[in-house]
Design a protein around this motif. Structure first.
Motif, short mmCIF file in Angstrom:
data_model
loop_
_atom_site.label_atom_id
_atom_site.label_comp_id
_atom_site.label_asym_id
_atom_site.label_seq_id
_atom_site.Cartn_x
_atom_site.Cartn_y
_atom_site.Cartn_z
N ARG A 110 -3.02 -9.98 6.66
CA ARG A 110 -4.07 -9.89 5.66
C ARG A 110 -5.20 -10.85 5.99
N GLY B 281 2.87 -1.75 -4.95
CA GLY B 281 3.90 -0.95 -4.30
C GLY B 281 5.29 -1.53 -4.50
N THR B 282 5.37 -2.85 -4.57
CA THR B 282 6.67 -3.49 -4.78
C THR B 282 7.28 -2.99 -6.10
N PHE C 98 8.26 -4.38 5.69
CA PHE C 98 7.74 -5.50 4.91
C PHE C 98 8.82 -5.93 3.92
N ASP D 144 9.86 4.91 1.16
CA ASP D 144 8.84 3.85 1.09
C ASP D 144 7.69 4.31 2.00
N GLN E 75 2.91 2.35 3.58
CA GLN E 75 1.95 2.22 4.69
C GLN E 75 1.52 3.60 5.22
N SER F 142 1.66 1.97 -1.78
CA SER F 142 0.97 0.71 -2.10
C SER F 142 -0.53 0.91 -1.87
N LYS G 222 -4.15 -1.87 2.86
CA LYS G 222 -3.59 -0.54 3.05
C LYS G 222 -4.68 0.50 3.34
C1 PLP Z 1 6.49 -1.04 3.82
C2 PLP Z 1 5.99 -1.67 2.55
N1 PLP Z 1 6.74 -1.56 1.44
C3 PLP Z 1 6.33 -2.09 0.29
C4 PLP Z 1 5.13 -2.77 0.19
C5 PLP Z 1 4.77 -3.39 -1.11
O1 PLP Z 1 3.53 -3.03 -1.58
P1 PLP Z 1 2.62 -4.05 -2.41
O2 PLP Z 1 2.11 -5.08 -1.47
O3 PLP Z 1 1.57 -3.18 -2.99
O4 PLP Z 1 3.49 -4.64 -3.47
C6 PLP Z 1 4.32 -2.88 1.29
C7 PLP Z 1 3.00 -3.52 1.23
O5 PLP Z 1 2.65 -4.55 1.62
C8 PLP Z 1 4.77 -2.34 2.54
O6 PLP Z 1 4.04 -2.47 3.65
#
Ligand code: PLP
Length: 463
Positions: free
Chosen positions: A6, A107-108, A133, A204, A207, A228, A233
């Motif tokens: 980032r 996304g989390t 991630f 998931d 990305q 996400s 992204k």
């Molecule tokens: C593979 C993956 N899963 C989950 C996430 C989580 O998304 P966020 O950062 O929006 O919480 C990310 C993002 O960074 C990601 O790259």
């Protein structure tokens, strides 16, 4: 992550560049079938740069037309979830070909909510890749379940279906395949395994916006998919996330769970007050407004990354010491959130990967090494040591040494520790000429690897 992605993205400049050198490659050289013609000294040894070093910044904003949308939200005073959010959800579902979409703060939390409402909880095992991630695995732990790592295939960087099979036990409830770096996983084989063992598949796709497998958008193939919209992204909002699924009851329950357990949809009307345990992770109107304008550009940028990514692969093929990424036969579009290649040190005169990255940077082509091994990071032990886990799991399950042993992932470790090189997505939003420059940079370094390594060893190059 070796270099903070980032932070790295912020440094991007605006111009697209890349038009200076053009295509000067021809095939066939003594070093392999790589490009020739760039016998010039590499920039790290004082030669000229392969690329001017200015690449598109990220995210981009189209000015006044887009300003209006945000200002309208600000002036309305309606900032919590309302019409823009619903419009964004409808638009994103339509772009994917999904029946329903629910936005979330990120996304989390999309993953946390989806796993929760897919019934994943204490006592369950969830199969995940190690090359992802950290959020993928945190979402499993947040639901009190045990992440089980299935190693990747080094050629594709993606979870290996055969390794998934080996990890299935009577406690396995779900698979979370991750379309990492924007490249689809081998969904046919994963769905087949899931059917055979009655497992839930939550994709998931955080990305992989608009990536396609067999003509279908990823995120719509499993039971549910998560996205996400974090700043880096391919569709950036700052923070933001979404769950998509065709199952109305599941989506209604996800809505309730993300909104303090209050009734929604099929649950509404019959119940008074909150009826389930829940959290509060709702999208905001200004997030939705940014998302809506970003969607206008999403197809175009996805297609451009795919086009330039394939072209770059063609330019890199045949450079001995660079293994280009392999896509599964049914991949119809990869969106290269990060464009990967494998760096084989032995073929670069034993050059350390950090030195290669420094040499690429000197050429005007920034790149990074990407993830560090995830399955050994302390957060899993911290979960195992927590009061919750110690209360609900037996000591055998929480034997961390045995867990580490059972979750070895040598393929993922090799690309994390030695081989992976990433080029960030916005660099693909350029031209074939810019892709030629990237290949030219690699080629110059490869051709002069002996000299570079010698100078480095002599202390004349510092990285
Ligand atoms: C593979 C993956 N899963 C989950 C996430 C989580 O998304 P966020 O950062 O929006 O919480 C990310 C993002 O960074 C990601 O790259």
């Amino acid at each position: 992550m070796g270099i903070d992605r980032r932070g790295f993205l912020k440094k991007g400049a605006l111009a697209s560049g890349g038009l200076l050198l053009g295509n000067m490659f021809a095939r066939g050289s003594s070093l392999g079938a790589g490009p020739v013609g760039s016998a010039a000294a590499p920039a790290i040894l004082g030669g000229s740069k392969a690329h001017p070093g200015t690449w598109p910044g990220w995210p981009f904003w189209k000015g006044e037309a887009w300003d209006k949308k945000i200002i309208a939200v600000l002036r309305s005073g309606v900032w919590s979830r309302a019409g823009n959010t619903a419009e964004f959800e409808k638009a994103w579902a339509e772009m994917l070909g999904s029946k329903r979409c629910l936005s979330t703060v990120n996304g989390t939390n999309a993953l946390i909510v989806a796993l929760n409402q897919a019934g994943i909880g204490v006592g369950d095992e969830v199969i995940v890749p190690p090359y992802t991630f950290v959020a993928t695995v945190q979402a499993v732990l947040q639901n009190g379940a045990i992440p089980v790592f299935a190693d990747i295939d080094r050629k594709t960087f993606q979870i290996d279906p055969e390794r998934i099979r080996e990890k299935i036990t009577p406690r396995t409830k779900a698979i979370v395949p991750v379309h990492i770096l924007g490249m689809p996983v081998d969904m046919d084989r994963i769905m087949q395994i899931a059917r055979e063992h009655n497992l839930v598949v939550i994709e998931d796709a955080c990305q992989a916006h608009l990536a396609e497998y067999d003509g279908k958008k990823v995120g719509t193939i499993g039971y549910a998919g998560c996205f996400s919209f974090q700043n880096s992204k391919n569709i950036p909002v700052g923070e933001g996330g979404a769950i998509v699924s065709d199952d109305d009851t599941f989506m209604d329950r996800c809505y309730s769970y993300h909104n303090l357990g209050l009734p929604y949809g099929s649950q509404a009307g019959s119940l008074a007050g909150a009826f389930m345990m829940g959290t509060k992770v709702r999208f905001s109107e200004y997030q939705a407004a940014i998302g809506l304008v970003q969607l206008e550009e999403a197809r175009r940028t996805a297609d451009l990354r795919w086009e330039n990514g394939q072209y770059l692969t063609g330019r890199l093929e045949g450079i001995k010491g660079i293994e280009t990424i392999k896509l599964y036969p049914k991949v119809t579009k990869a969106v290269f959130h990060l464009y990967p290649m494998r760096f084989i040190r032995e073929d670069f005169a034993g050059m350390p990967r950090d030195l290669f990255i420094a040499a690429m940077k000197a050429e005007g082509v920034p790149c990074m090494k990407g993830y560090t091994p995830l399955q050994v990071q302390p957060f899993i032990k911290a979960a195992f040591d927590s009061r919750l886990y110690r209360t609900v799991y037996d000591s055998q399950t929480l034997d961390y040494a045995a867990y580490l042993d059972a979750n070895r992932c040598p393929e993922s470790d090799a690309i994390c520790n030695e081989e992976a090189i990433w080029i960030t997505q916005s660099m693909l939003l350029t031209s074939h000429a810019a892709m030629d420059d990237i290949a030219d940079a690699v080629w110059k370094i490869r051709k002069n690897a002996d000299k570079i390594v010698k100078k480095y060893k002599a202390g004349e190059i510092k990285i």
